[in-house]
Design an enzyme around this catalytic site. Structure first.
Site, PDB file in Angstrom:
ATOM      1  N   LYS A  54      -0.908  -3.944  -3.380  1.00  0.00           N
ATOM      2  CA  LYS A  54      -2.202  -3.404  -2.942  1.00  0.00           C
ATOM      3  C   LYS A  54      -2.338  -1.988  -3.467  1.00  0.00           C
ATOM      4  CE  LYS A  54      -5.393  -1.688   0.009  1.00  0.00           C
ATOM      5  NZ  LYS A  54      -5.732  -0.274   0.253  1.00  0.00           N
TER       6      LYS A  54
ATOM      7  N   SER B 115       0.800  -1.212   0.000  1.00  0.00           N
ATOM      8  CA  SER B 115       0.000   0.000   0.000  1.00  0.00           C
ATOM      9  C   SER B 115       0.841   1.275   0.000  1.00  0.00           C
ATOM     10  CB  SER B 115      -0.952  -0.047   1.205  1.00  0.00           C
ATOM     11  OG  SER B 115      -1.899   0.964   1.136  1.00  0.00           O
TER      12      SER B 115
ATOM     13  N   ASP C 272       9.785   5.582 -10.312  1.00  0.00           N
ATOM     14  CA  ASP C 272       9.338   6.236 -11.550  1.00  0.00           C
ATOM     15  C   ASP C 272      10.044   7.566 -11.789  1.00  0.00           C
ATOM     16  OD1 ASP C 272       7.689   4.163 -12.155  1.00  0.00           O
ATOM     17  OD2 ASP C 272       5.802   5.253 -11.938  1.00  0.00           O
TER      18      ASP C 272
END
Length: 449
Positions: free
Chosen positions: A322, A297, A308
């Site tokens: 998740k 999460s 990224d």
């Protein structure tokens, strides 16, 4: 009445043995159902009322209608997906307490995985962690009660208890040939979300155990106190998640531009973008992030976003996967509905729902065996070798001493410095050792820029 105005957005709230729990399974819709017509909705409501009336009047034992409806609501929401649930008075109260970092229980994230009650991750420093529970352990029995067919609510109730009392869990662990029994003493859980240590005096190690409301402040404080830091190691292993704003805030400390994470739901109200700001951002210090299968999460938002942005190297094992957003909406004064309202997406547009974050460099947990070649002569073994300055200072003590020792002012006793990670500890943890080596390489690389 459901009060949407009081909703609290979370990204997979910390799973513990009190309050809400983190369920490690995923719901996959094969076919998107068509929307019901007004007539079909009315017929469905009437059917529910009729069946409830039949139970009230004809069931063999007398029933409590309120309890019956609460159970129906729990079943209704649990069947939507693994994270939606109806929270009764106690569950809602426990949720409010746990996000503040203090609550009662064992201190473990649990869930249903492939139909089995499974440990997602023990929380660092809690009774579950000290007793030796590990991510991936399957709980067969709680004391003398088998967990087969048991729902999460029942298992949570059995594991709760008076602080100081014991509970015995029978577990199956990968690579073990027979079940293990682990005795755990219940306690009041006070979570220290951020653990700060130094490595080689110029590397800052931050182990974030969970994302409660103090994480960003604690990390900022640690960075200010270690102003000579040349590199940062974020350890998110076995971190089951927490508050979304803390995950976003942590990434924002190291990124000065761009969308950190976005969420998209059925309602346009839930379509939100969380953007980085330039204020107080450190966009240069090299970062390595450690993750594993217990990182879920909010941990995946942080590791995935930094990956990224090419702001950090991710090391370890693939994360849990998740990638949905829950909203807690109060029902009346003391109950609530936790409902999945959106999926979140990383800066590149990818989702981690059921996919997880794949590390840039995969390193499995293990121990590094360090053995010096006995056949190789060292300079210090040569007759009349030059004595170095460190040998003079230490009067012949081994300069590679594995424990860093300090003198206590009060009793002049020698003790290990817990604020420093030693070489011995690094070799006991292959993932940590690899992360440190990679971070040192990044620092050298950055010097040439």
């Amino acid at each position: 009445m459901i009060q949407k105005s009081k909703k609290v957005i979370t990204a997979g709230l910390l799973a513990t043995l009190v309050g809400s729990y983190f369920m490690g399974v995923f719901a996959h819709a094969e076919i998107t159902p068509k929307q019901s017509s007004a007539k079909e909705k009315l017929e469905a409501y009437l059917k529910f009322t009729q069946i409830l009336n039949v139970i009230e009047t004809q069931y063999v034992d007398e029933v409590n209608t309120t309890e019956l409806v609460d159970k129906a609501l729990k079943g209704l929401l649990n069947n939507l997906d693994a994270h939606s649930t109806f929270m009764d008075t106690k569950a809602y109260k426990d949720l409010s307490v746990q996000t503040k970092g203090e609550f009662g229980g064992l201190g473990v994230s649990i869930g249903m995985k492939d139909g089995a009650l499974t440990v997602i991750a023990p929380i660092n420093g809690t009774p579950a962690d000290k007793a030796g529970l590990k991510a991936g352990d399957i709980i067969l029995k709680i004391d003398d009660k088998a967990t087969i067919g048991m729902d999460i609510d029942e298992s949570v109730k059995l594991m709760r208890g008076k602080p100081g009392s014991d509970v015995t869990l029978t577990i199956i662990r990968q690579k073990e040939t027979k079940p293990l029994e682990i005795k755990i003493t219940r306690d009041i859980i006070k979570i220290q979300s951020v653990y700060v240590k130094s490595i080689d005096n110029n590397l800052l190690y931050l182990h974030i155990a969970s994302f409660d409301q103090k994480v960003v402040d604690d990390v900022q404080k640690a960075i200010k106190e270690h102003n000579n830091t040349k590199g940062i190691l974020l350890d998110l292993r076995n971190n089951p998640g927490g508050l979304l704003d803390q995950a976003v805030g942590l990434v924002d400390l190291f990124v000065d531009n761009g969308i950190i994470v976005s969420q998209k739901g059925r309602s346009s109200i839930e379509n939100i973008e969380y953007k980085a700001t330039k204020q107080d951002s450190d966009a240069k210090t090299p970062i390595v992030v450690l993750v594993n299968g217990g990182s879920a999460s909010a941990s995946e938002i942080v590791s995935g976003a930094l990956q990224d942005f090419k702001r950090a190297i991710i090391v370890g094992e693939k994360t849990f996967g998740k990638g949905s957003v829950q909203v807690v909406m109060p029902v009346g004064m003391d109950e609530a509905v936790k409902l999945t309202v959106a999926r979140y997406y990383l800066p590149s547009g990818r989702t981690i729902q059921a996919e997880g974050v794949t590390p840039d460099i995969t390193v499995h947990l293990g121990k590094i065996e360090y053995i010096e070649d006995p056949m190789l002569l060292k300079e210090k073994e040569l007759k009349k070798h030059l004595t170095n300055e460190l040998e003079k200072i230490n009067n012949g003590n081994n300069k590679n001493n594995k424990k860093v020792l300090t003198k206590s002012k009060e009793n002049n006793e020698t003790k290990a410095d817990d604020s420093i990670i030693t070489d011995t500890q690094l070799y006991e943890d292959a993932q940590l050792k690899s992360a440190v080596d990679i971070l040192k390489a990044l620092i050298i690389t950055n010097k040439g820029k």
